[in-house]
Design a protein around this motif. Structure first.
Motif, PDB file in Angstrom:
ATOM      1  N   ALA A  31       0.942  -0.966  -0.475  1.00 57.73           N
ATOM      2  CA  ALA A  31       0.164  -0.166   0.149  1.00 57.73           C
ATOM      3  C   ALA A  31       0.883   1.219   0.169  1.00 57.73           C
ATOM      4  O   ALA A  31       0.475   2.333  -0.792  1.00 57.73           O
ATOM      5  CB  ALA A  31      -1.096   0.081   1.386  1.00 57.73           C
ATOM      6  N   THR A  32       1.815   1.810   0.977  1.00 58.64           N
ATOM      7  CA  THR A  32       3.391   2.326   0.860  1.00 58.64           C
ATOM      8  C   THR A  32       3.803   2.826  -0.618  1.00 58.64           C
ATOM      9  O   THR A  32       3.293   4.203  -1.161  1.00 58.64           O
ATOM     10  CB  THR A  32       3.522   2.107   2.134  1.00 58.64           C
ATOM     11  OG1 THR A  32       3.174   2.372   3.708  1.00 58.64           O
ATOM     12  CG2 THR A  32       4.607   3.238   2.132  1.00 58.64           C
ATOM     13  N   ALA A  33       4.082   1.438  -1.197  1.00 59.68           N
ATOM     14  CA  ALA A  33       5.077   1.968  -2.664  1.00 59.68           C
ATOM     15  C   ALA A  33       3.768   2.199  -3.580  1.00 59.68           C
ATOM     16  O   ALA A  33       4.252   2.963  -3.956  1.00 59.68           O
ATOM     17  CB  ALA A  33       5.265   0.107  -3.019  1.00 59.68           C
ATOM     18  N   MET A  34       2.676   1.528  -3.321  1.00 54.44           N
ATOM     19  CA  MET A  34       1.156   1.609  -4.521  1.00 54.44           C
ATOM     20  C   MET A  34       0.935   3.584  -3.465  1.00 54.44           C
ATOM     21  O   MET A  34       0.726   4.586  -5.322  1.00 54.44           O
ATOM     22  CB  MET A  34       0.100   1.461  -4.433  1.00 54.44           C
ATOM     23  CG  MET A  34      -1.058   1.425  -5.217  1.00 54.44           C
ATOM     24  SD  MET A  34      -2.791   1.158  -4.626  1.00 54.44           S
ATOM     25  CE  MET A  34      -3.064   2.318  -2.975  1.00 54.44           C
ATOM     26  N   MET A  35       1.495   4.459  -2.805  1.00 55.07           N
ATOM     27  CA  MET A  35       1.228   5.585  -3.363  1.00 55.07           C
ATOM     28  C   MET A  35       1.764   6.533  -3.861  1.00 55.07           C
ATOM     29  O   MET A  35       1.645   7.864  -3.898  1.00 55.07           O
ATOM     30  CB  MET A  35       0.607   5.729  -1.588  1.00 55.07           C
ATOM     31  CG  MET A  35      -1.132   5.013  -1.046  1.00 55.07           C
ATOM     32  SD  MET A  35      -2.093   5.286  -1.370  1.00 55.07           S
ATOM     33  CE  MET A  35      -2.377   6.354  -0.844  1.00 55.07           C
ATOM     34  N   THR A  36       3.101   5.398  -3.702  1.00 52.70           N
ATOM     35  CA  THR A  36       3.762   7.633  -4.144  1.00 52.70           C
ATOM     36  C   THR A  36       3.841   7.262  -6.247  1.00 52.70           C
ATOM     37  O   THR A  36       5.060   7.581  -6.279  1.00 52.70           O
ATOM     38  CB  THR A  36       5.690   6.120  -4.063  1.00 52.70           C
ATOM     39  OG1 THR A  36       5.618   5.122  -5.188  1.00 52.70           O
ATOM     40  CG2 THR A  36       5.430   6.418  -2.578  1.00 52.70           C
ATOM     41  N   MET A  37       3.352   5.824  -6.410  1.00 55.67           N
ATOM     42  CA  MET A  37       3.059   6.107  -8.131  1.00 55.67           C
ATOM     43  C   MET A  37       1.813   6.298  -8.753  1.00 55.67           C
ATOM     44  O   MET A  37       0.509   6.435  -8.182  1.00 55.67           O
ATOM     45  CB  MET A  37       2.530   4.135  -8.060  1.00 55.67           C
ATOM     46  CG  MET A  37       4.217   3.192  -8.032  1.00 55.67           C
ATOM     47  SD  MET A  37       3.861   1.607  -8.211  1.00 55.67           S
ATOM     48  CE  MET A  37       5.412   1.242  -7.065  1.00 55.67           C
ATOM     49  N   GLN A  38       2.100   6.436 -10.285  1.00 53.61           N
ATOM     50  CA  GLN A  38       0.870   6.665 -11.245  1.00 53.61           C
ATOM     51  C   GLN A  38       0.450   5.849 -11.527  1.00 53.61           C
ATOM     52  O   GLN A  38      -0.651   5.314 -10.399  1.00 53.61           O
ATOM     53  CB  GLN A  38       0.973   8.038 -11.757  1.00 53.61           C
ATOM     54  CG  GLN A  38       1.192   9.853 -10.757  1.00 53.61           C
ATOM     55  CD  GLN A  38       0.734  10.434 -12.148  1.00 53.61           C
ATOM     56  OE1 GLN A  38       1.537  10.309 -13.249  1.00 53.61           O
ATOM     57  NE2 GLN A  38       0.067  11.429 -11.597  1.00 53.61           N
ATOM     58  N   LYS A  39       1.399   5.435 -12.277  1.00 51.42           N
ATOM     59  CA  LYS A  39       1.779   3.815 -12.921  1.00 51.42           C
ATOM     60  C   LYS A  39       1.693   3.134 -12.154  1.00 51.42           C
ATOM     61  O   LYS A  39       2.942   2.994 -10.693  1.00 51.42           O
ATOM     62  CB  LYS A  39       2.102   3.745 -14.763  1.00 51.42           C
ATOM     63  CG  LYS A  39       1.603   2.769 -15.457  1.00 51.42           C
ATOM     64  CD  LYS A  39       2.387   2.440 -16.700  1.00 51.42           C
ATOM     65  CE  LYS A  39       3.798   2.728 -16.221  1.00 51.42           C
ATOM     66  NZ  LYS A  39       4.396   2.583 -17.896  1.00 51.42           N
TER      67      LYS A  39
END
Length: 157
Positions: free
Chosen positions: A136-144
């Motif tokens: 979840a933390t990693a996803m929150m840093t991404m657009q694609k």
């Protein structure tokens, strides 16, 4: 026919939108087209609705000028098996549109899509709460969404 299906109100460009989606999603089927008559609504001969099918799901595109806009409150999730699919759908749907955070895209017609790799859901629902939290933390840093980055973040535990 599905008992319930999305009815999408486009602001005078439904036919263009449906034709675009037909180029993006393999196997799209365009169905019945309803046109305005001399009795209305709209100009005689103008497309009023277009039925179409994406991956076996029926949709109707409504074509009438309006002040209504699509919002993030309704979006469509595209389940992607791998990074190649993520890249393909992201690139197609964001062209002329707007990339958003966490895998979301607003296409050039204003409709919202979530380009979601299956692996993201697997990681975010992992029984190990540490893995789920790192995903979840990693996803929150991404657009694609980048599957390899997700995997690295989850392995860093």
């Amino acid at each position: 026919m599905q008992k319930i299906s999305p009815f999408l109100w486009f602001n005078g460009n439904a036919e263009e939108a449906v034709n675009f989606y037909a180029t993006v999603f393999p196997g799209t089927k365009i169905g019945k087209v309803m046109r305005g008559t001399s009795a209305g609504p709209g100009p005689e001969g103008q497309v009023l609705t277009i039925g179409f099918e994406l991956f076996g799901r029926q949709f109707t595109a409504f074509n009438y000028p309006s002040e209504f806009k699509f919002t993030e409150a309704v979006s469509f999730v595209v389940d992607c098996k791998d990074q190649a699919e993520v890249d393909y759908y992201w690139d197609c749907l964001s062209e002329g549109g707007e990339p958003r955070d966490c895998g979301w895209v607003r296409d050039r017609f204003g409709l919202f899509w979530q380009i979601t790799p299956t692996r993201l859901i697997d990681l975010m629902t992992d029984p190990d709460p540490g893995i789920a939290a790192r995903a979840a933390t990693a996803m929150m840093t991404m657009q694609k969404i980048d599957i390899a980055k997700l995997e690295r973040a989850c392995a860093a535990g």
